[in-house]
Write a protein that holds these residues in place. Structure first.
Motif, PDB file in Angstrom:
ATOM      1  N   ALA A   9      -8.652  -1.423  -4.301  1.00 46.14           N
ATOM      2  CA  ALA A   9      -8.495  -1.036  -5.943  1.00 46.14           C
ATOM      3  C   ALA A   9      -7.512  -0.227  -5.729  1.00 46.14           C
ATOM      4  O   ALA A   9      -7.269   0.918  -5.547  1.00 46.14           O
ATOM      5  CB  ALA A   9      -9.792  -1.245  -6.857  1.00 46.14           C
ATOM      6  N   ARG A  10      -6.076  -0.891  -6.162  1.00 42.86           N
ATOM      7  CA  ARG A  10      -4.341  -0.196  -6.598  1.00 42.86           C
ATOM      8  C   ARG A  10      -4.482  -0.822  -8.002  1.00 42.86           C
ATOM      9  O   ARG A  10      -4.216  -2.042  -7.927  1.00 42.86           O
ATOM     10  CB  ARG A  10      -4.135  -0.457  -5.545  1.00 42.86           C
ATOM     11  CG  ARG A  10      -4.270   0.782  -4.118  1.00 42.86           C
ATOM     12  CD  ARG A  10      -3.519   0.332  -2.836  1.00 42.86           C
ATOM     13  NE  ARG A  10      -3.935   0.407  -1.464  1.00 42.86           N
ATOM     14  CZ  ARG A  10      -4.099   1.658  -1.032  1.00 42.86           C
ATOM     15  NH1 ARG A  10      -2.996   2.501  -1.670  1.00 42.86           N
ATOM     16  NH2 ARG A  10      -4.421   2.113  -0.197  1.00 42.86           N
ATOM     17  N   CYS A  11      -3.227   0.214  -8.653  1.00 47.49           N
ATOM     18  CA  CYS A  11      -3.027  -0.612  -9.536  1.00 47.49           C
ATOM     19  C   CYS A  11      -1.122  -0.726  -9.269  1.00 47.49           C
ATOM     20  O   CYS A  11      -0.456   0.514  -8.721  1.00 47.49           O
ATOM     21  CB  CYS A  11      -2.487   0.120 -10.568  1.00 47.49           C
ATOM     22  SG  CYS A  11      -2.169  -0.740 -12.318  1.00 47.49           S
ATOM     23  N   VAL A  12      -1.016  -1.738  -9.386  1.00 46.45           N
ATOM     24  CA  VAL A  12       0.489  -1.802  -8.205  1.00 46.45           C
ATOM     25  C   VAL A  12       1.426  -3.107  -9.525  1.00 46.45           C
ATOM     26  O   VAL A  12       0.990  -3.273 -10.806  1.00 46.45           O
ATOM     27  CB  VAL A  12       0.571  -3.015  -7.918  1.00 46.45           C
ATOM     28  CG1 VAL A  12       2.099  -3.572  -6.663  1.00 46.45           C
ATOM     29  CG2 VAL A  12      -0.339  -2.389  -5.953  1.00 46.45           C
ATOM     30  N   ARG A  13       3.159  -1.726  -9.673  1.00 49.24           N
ATOM     31  CA  ARG A  13       3.771  -2.192 -10.242  1.00 49.24           C
ATOM     32  C   ARG A  13       4.432  -3.675  -9.679  1.00 49.24           C
ATOM     33  O   ARG A  13       4.345  -4.338  -9.444  1.00 49.24           O
ATOM     34  CB  ARG A  13       5.068  -1.635 -10.434  1.00 49.24           C
ATOM     35  CG  ARG A  13       5.408  -0.266 -11.145  1.00 49.24           C
ATOM     36  CD  ARG A  13       6.501   0.702 -10.890  1.00 49.24           C
ATOM     37  NE  ARG A  13       6.314   1.009  -9.756  1.00 49.24           N
ATOM     38  CZ  ARG A  13       6.072   2.641  -9.678  1.00 49.24           C
ATOM     39  NH1 ARG A  13       5.128   2.913  -9.926  1.00 49.24           N
ATOM     40  NH2 ARG A  13       6.056   3.020  -7.880  1.00 49.24           N
ATOM     41  N   ARG A  14       3.966  -4.809 -11.351  1.00 53.27           N
ATOM     42  CA  ARG A  14       4.497  -5.715 -11.010  1.00 53.27           C
ATOM     43  C   ARG A  14       5.483  -6.397 -10.504  1.00 53.27           C
ATOM     44  O   ARG A  14       5.894  -6.631  -9.909  1.00 53.27           O
ATOM     45  CB  ARG A  14       4.679  -7.205 -12.130  1.00 53.27           C
ATOM     46  CG  ARG A  14       4.436  -8.357 -12.458  1.00 53.27           C
ATOM     47  CD  ARG A  14       4.362  -9.055 -13.906  1.00 53.27           C
ATOM     48  NE  ARG A  14       2.967  -8.275 -14.056  1.00 53.27           N
ATOM     49  CZ  ARG A  14       1.833  -9.688 -14.304  1.00 53.27           C
ATOM     50  NH1 ARG A  14       2.213 -10.436 -13.317  1.00 53.27           N
ATOM     51  NH2 ARG A  14       0.754  -8.696 -14.723  1.00 53.27           N
ATOM     52  N   LYS A  15       6.729  -5.337 -10.639  1.00 58.18           N
ATOM     53  CA  LYS A  15       7.994  -5.668  -9.758  1.00 58.18           C
ATOM     54  C   LYS A  15       7.975  -5.614  -8.555  1.00 58.18           C
ATOM     55  O   LYS A  15       8.854  -5.727  -7.774  1.00 58.18           O
ATOM     56  CB  LYS A  15       9.075  -4.638 -10.247  1.00 58.18           C
ATOM     57  CG  LYS A  15      10.630  -4.834 -10.262  1.00 58.18           C
ATOM     58  CD  LYS A  15      11.502  -3.963 -10.771  1.00 58.18           C
ATOM     59  CE  LYS A  15      12.730  -4.134 -10.031  1.00 58.18           C
ATOM     60  NZ  LYS A  15      12.929  -3.352  -8.918  1.00 58.18           N
ATOM     61  N   ASP A  16       7.050  -4.541  -8.156  1.00 59.87           N
ATOM     62  CA  ASP A  16       7.006  -4.130  -6.826  1.00 59.87           C
ATOM     63  C   ASP A  16       6.417  -5.168  -6.100  1.00 59.87           C
ATOM     64  O   ASP A  16       6.947  -5.751  -5.080  1.00 59.87           O
ATOM     65  CB  ASP A  16       6.087  -2.841  -5.860  1.00 59.87           C
ATOM     66  CG  ASP A  16       7.370  -1.821  -6.637  1.00 59.87           C
ATOM     67  OD1 ASP A  16       8.243  -1.690  -6.966  1.00 59.87           O
ATOM     68  OD2 ASP A  16       6.548  -1.090  -6.520  1.00 59.87           O
TER      69      ASP A  16
ATOM     70  N   ARG B 277       0.990  -0.751  -0.289  1.00 62.79           N
ATOM     71  CA  ARG B 277      -0.235  -0.434  -0.260  1.00 62.79           C
ATOM     72  C   ARG B 277       0.932   1.316  -0.070  1.00 62.79           C
ATOM     73  O   ARG B 277       0.522   2.261  -0.984  1.00 62.79           O
ATOM     74  CB  ARG B 277      -0.766  -0.200   1.306  1.00 62.79           C
ATOM     75  CG  ARG B 277      -1.755  -1.246   0.477  1.00 62.79           C
ATOM     76  CD  ARG B 277      -2.913  -0.582   1.920  1.00 62.79           C
ATOM     77  NE  ARG B 277      -4.299  -1.630   2.429  1.00 62.79           N
ATOM     78  CZ  ARG B 277      -4.269  -2.992   2.605  1.00 62.79           C
ATOM     79  NH1 ARG B 277      -2.950  -3.203   3.704  1.00 62.79           N
ATOM     80  NH2 ARG B 277      -4.920  -3.879   2.486  1.00 62.79           N
ATOM     81  N   GLN B 278       2.280   0.882   0.436  1.00 61.72           N
ATOM     82  CA  GLN B 278       3.071   2.385   0.655  1.00 61.72           C
ATOM     83  C   GLN B 278       3.387   3.178  -1.010  1.00 61.72           C
ATOM     84  O   GLN B 278       3.827   3.941  -0.794  1.00 61.72           O
ATOM     85  CB  GLN B 278       4.439   1.887   1.618  1.00 61.72           C
ATOM     86  CG  GLN B 278       3.874   2.076   2.613  1.00 61.72           C
ATOM     87  CD  GLN B 278       4.908   1.524   3.754  1.00 61.72           C
ATOM     88  OE1 GLN B 278       6.244   1.512   3.687  1.00 61.72           O
ATOM     89  NE2 GLN B 278       4.263   1.022   5.032  1.00 61.72           N
ATOM     90  N   CYS B 279       3.181   2.002  -1.338  1.00 59.69           N
ATOM     91  CA  CYS B 279       4.292   1.845  -3.120  1.00 59.69           C
ATOM     92  C   CYS B 279       3.185   2.110  -4.210  1.00 59.69           C
ATOM     93  O   CYS B 279       3.137   2.262  -5.432  1.00 59.69           O
ATOM     94  CB  CYS B 279       5.313   1.720  -3.451  1.00 59.69           C
ATOM     95  SG  CYS B 279       5.125  -0.947  -3.392  1.00 59.69           S
ATOM     96  N   SER B 280       1.769   2.334  -3.456  1.00 61.18           N
ATOM     97  CA  SER B 280       0.481   2.551  -4.371  1.00 61.18           C
ATOM     98  C   SER B 280      -0.904   2.915  -4.255  1.00 61.18           C
ATOM     99  O   SER B 280      -0.393   3.965  -3.231  1.00 61.18           O
ATOM    100  CB  SER B 280      -0.324   1.123  -4.865  1.00 61.18           C
ATOM    101  OG  SER B 280      -0.434   0.467  -3.430  1.00 61.18           O
ATOM    102  N   LEU B 281      -1.552   3.550  -5.260  1.00 62.13           N
ATOM    103  CA  LEU B 281      -1.993   5.014  -4.897  1.00 62.13           C
ATOM    104  C   LEU B 281      -3.934   4.202  -5.061  1.00 62.13           C
ATOM    105  O   LEU B 281      -4.585   3.763  -5.438  1.00 62.13           O
ATOM    106  CB  LEU B 281      -2.606   6.010  -5.739  1.00 62.13           C
ATOM    107  CG  LEU B 281      -1.400   6.970  -6.172  1.00 62.13           C
ATOM    108  CD1 LEU B 281      -1.250   7.318  -7.377  1.00 62.13           C
ATOM    109  CD2 LEU B 281      -0.691   7.610  -4.445  1.00 62.13           C
ATOM    110  N   PRO B 282      -4.559   4.466  -3.168  1.00 59.36           N
ATOM    111  CA  PRO B 282      -6.297   3.385  -3.413  1.00 59.36           C
ATOM    112  C   PRO B 282      -6.733   4.541  -4.647  1.00 59.36           C
ATOM    113  O   PRO B 282      -6.723   5.820  -4.664  1.00 59.36           O
ATOM    114  CB  PRO B 282      -6.655   4.197  -1.699  1.00 59.36           C
ATOM    115  CG  PRO B 282      -5.548   5.242  -1.944  1.00 59.36           C
ATOM    116  CD  PRO B 282      -4.440   5.095  -2.260  1.00 59.36           C
TER     117      PRO B 282
END
Length: 414
Positions: free
Chosen positions: A101-108, A66-71
Motif C-alpha cells: 500500500a502506498r499513497c501516490v500523487r494523482r499527478k504522478d 514506487r520510486q516516488c512513493s513510500l511503502p
C-alpha cells in the motif's frame, strides 16, 4: 468533420489512460478523448492498495511509481473525540499475505501512464455531448462539432458517464455524505510514519497518509445534514478548513496541524455518490462493442480506498480479455472489408463478455462493502456506535486488506 477510429476511449483519467496502455501492450491502438485542455489531477492524491500495484506491474509502470512513493507499514485507527487509538495493524507477510500500500500523487500516476502512450493518443478539448449507434459504428459527437466514428467504445468518463447513459444506466445516487480533501507540503520532513491514519466518531471519518517525507494527503467524510453552521461551505475553502478543524479538535496537535498548514487552494469538497449495486447485476455494462470501466461502471464511497485501485483492476482485466480474443490480429487496424470488420468486432465482443463475467460480482462486492463500512464508521446511532466501538473497529483493517487482496493476472502478451 468526421474522423474514423477503431477503438475510442472516453476520458483521460486513471482508467482511460490505463485502459489505453493495456490495449497498447497487445498492439491495439486507441484514441482517448479528454474534455479538458490537459491532464486533470483533481483529488490531489489517492491510496493504491495491493490490487492496484499488481495491475500497475502488469501494465509495466509499477516500479517507476514506487520510486516516488513510500511503502506503508500498516495503519492506525483512533477515536476522533478522544484521539485515543482503537486499532493498529502492521502489514506483515506472515499474517496478512504479501500486501502493498502506498499513497501516490494523482499527478504522478496520470503523467506516468500518459508518457507510455504514443504521441497523439490523447485528444484534448474533446467533450462528448452525445453518442448514437449507426450499424456497427458508434457516432461520438463532440462539443466542437466533430463526429468520431468508432467501431469500439470504452467509457472511462467517471461518475457522470455519457457512455453509461448510452447503455441505459441511471445516474449514480447521492449517499447523503460528502468528502473534503486536502494536500499539504512541509518545508522539511513531517515526521509521520509511512502508514494510513484514520479517526472515527462525531459523524465524521478523518484520515491522512504521507505521500513522501514532505507531503501528506488528508480527507474528511461527513454528512452535510449534521454540519450545523457550515451549511453552505462546499465552495468555500475557508469554511471547509474551519469545519475539519472543529471536528478534529481533540486529536493530537501534530495531526490537526496538518489541516492547519494546508493552503486554501489545496482544499476541495465533493458529494459522494455510488451506483446501486444491483444495477451492476441486472444491466449489461459490456455489449454491442461498448463497455464501462472505473467510476463509469462502479462509482463507490471511498471507505475502502478502492476507487482508483479497482479502476486499475478493470483496465488490466479488460486489456487481457480483449487481447486474448484477438489472436493473430495484433498491430493492424481494422480492415474496411466488411467480413474482416465483422470478425474483429465479434472477437472484441467476446473479450467484453469475458470482462463482464470477471467484473460483475467483484464490482457488486466493492460497492456494497464500501457503503456498509462507511455507514458503520460514521453512524451516530447508539446501537451501531456500540457495536462499532466494541467489535467492528477491530476488523476495519482486516476488511480493507481482504478487499485489496485481488489478483488481476498478468497480461499474456504474445
Amino acid at each position: 468533420m468526421e474522423i474514423d477510429e477503431d477503438i475510442v476511449i472516453v476520458g483521460a483519467g486513471i482508467s482511460g489512460l490505463a485502459a489505453s496502455l493495456g490495449l497498447l501492450r497487445y498492439g491495439l491502438h486507441s484514441l482517448v478523448l479528454e474534455s479538458s485542455e490537459s491532464l486533470r489531477s483533481t483529488g490531489f492524491a489517492l491510496m493504491l492498495w495491493t490490487n492496484a500495484w499488481r495491475s500497475l506491474d502488469a501494465l509495466g509502470v509499477g516500479d517507476h511509481l514506487r520510486q516516488c512513493s513510500l511503502p506503508f507499514r500498516g495503519f492506525q485507527t483512533a477515536d476522533v473525540n478522544t484521539g485515543l487509538p482503537t486499532e493498529e495493524l502492521i502489514l506483515q507477510e506472515s499474517t496478512y499475505g504479501n500486501y502493498e500500500a502506498r499513497c501516490v500523487r494523482r499527478k504522478d500516476l496520470l503523467e506516468t501512464l500518459a508518457k507510455e502512450l504514443p504521441e497523439g493518443t490523447i485528444r484534448y478539448s474533446s467533450k462528448v455531448v452525445s453518442i448514437e449507434k449507426s450499424g456497427h459504428l458508434k457516432l461520438v459527437h463532440l462539443a466542437d462539432g466533430c463526429v468520431i466514428r468508432a467501431k469500439v467504445l470504452i467509457g472511462c468518463d467517471g461518475v457522470n458517464s455519457v457512455v453509461a447513459k448510452c447503455l441505459g444506466f441511471k445516474k449514480p445516487i447521492g449517499v447523503g455524505r460528502s468528502a473534503i480533501r486536502g494536500y499539504v507540503e512541509f518545508p522539511a520532513a513531517h515526521g509521520f510514519k509511512p502508514q494510513l491514519y484514520m479517526y472515527f466518531g462525531g459523524g465524521v471519518r478523518f484520515g491522512f497518509a504521507p505521500c513522501d517525507d514532505k507531503s501528506i494527503y488528508w480527507f474528511c467524510t461527513f454528512k452535510p445534514s449534521t454540519a450545523t453552521g457550515y451549511e453552505n461551505m462546499s465552495d468555500n475553502p475557508v469554511l471547509l478548513k474551519e469545519f475539519v478543524l472543529s471536528k478534529t479538535a481533540n486529536v493530537p496537535k501534530e495531526v490537526s496541524g496538518i489541516v492547519e498548514r494546508t493552503k486554501l487552494e489545496s482544499i476541495s469538497c465533493a458529494e459522494l455518490k455510488m451506483r446501486l449495486p444491483w444495477d451492476i447485476l441486472i444491466r449489461d455494462f459490456a455489449k454491442s462493442s461498448i463497455c464501462l470501466v472505473g467510476d463509469a461502471l462502479h462509482p463507490m464511497t471511498p471507505d475502502l480506498g478502492q476507487g482508483g485501485s479497482s479502476a486499475l483492476e478493470d483496465c488490466s482485466i479488460l486489456a487481457r480479455c480483449i487481447g486474448e480474443s484477438f489472436p493473430g490480429m495484433m498491430s493492424r487496424k481494422f480492415e474496411e472489408k466488411r467480413d474482416d470488420v465483422d470478425v474483429k468486432i465479434a472477437a472484441f465482443n467476446k473479450g467484453l463478455e469475458n470482462y463482464a463475467k470477471e467484473r460483475r460480482w467483484r464490482s457488486f462486492s466493492l460497492i456494497s462493502t464500501a457503503y456498509m463500512v462507511g455507514l458503520i464508521q460514521e453512524s451516530e446511532n447508539k446501537l451501531i456506535r456500540f457495536f462499532r466501538d466494541r467489535f467492528f473497529s477491530k476488523y476495519t483493517g482486516a476488511t480493507v486488506l481482504r478487499m485489496a487482496d485481488f489478483d488481476c493476472g498478468k497480461l499474456n502478451i504474445p
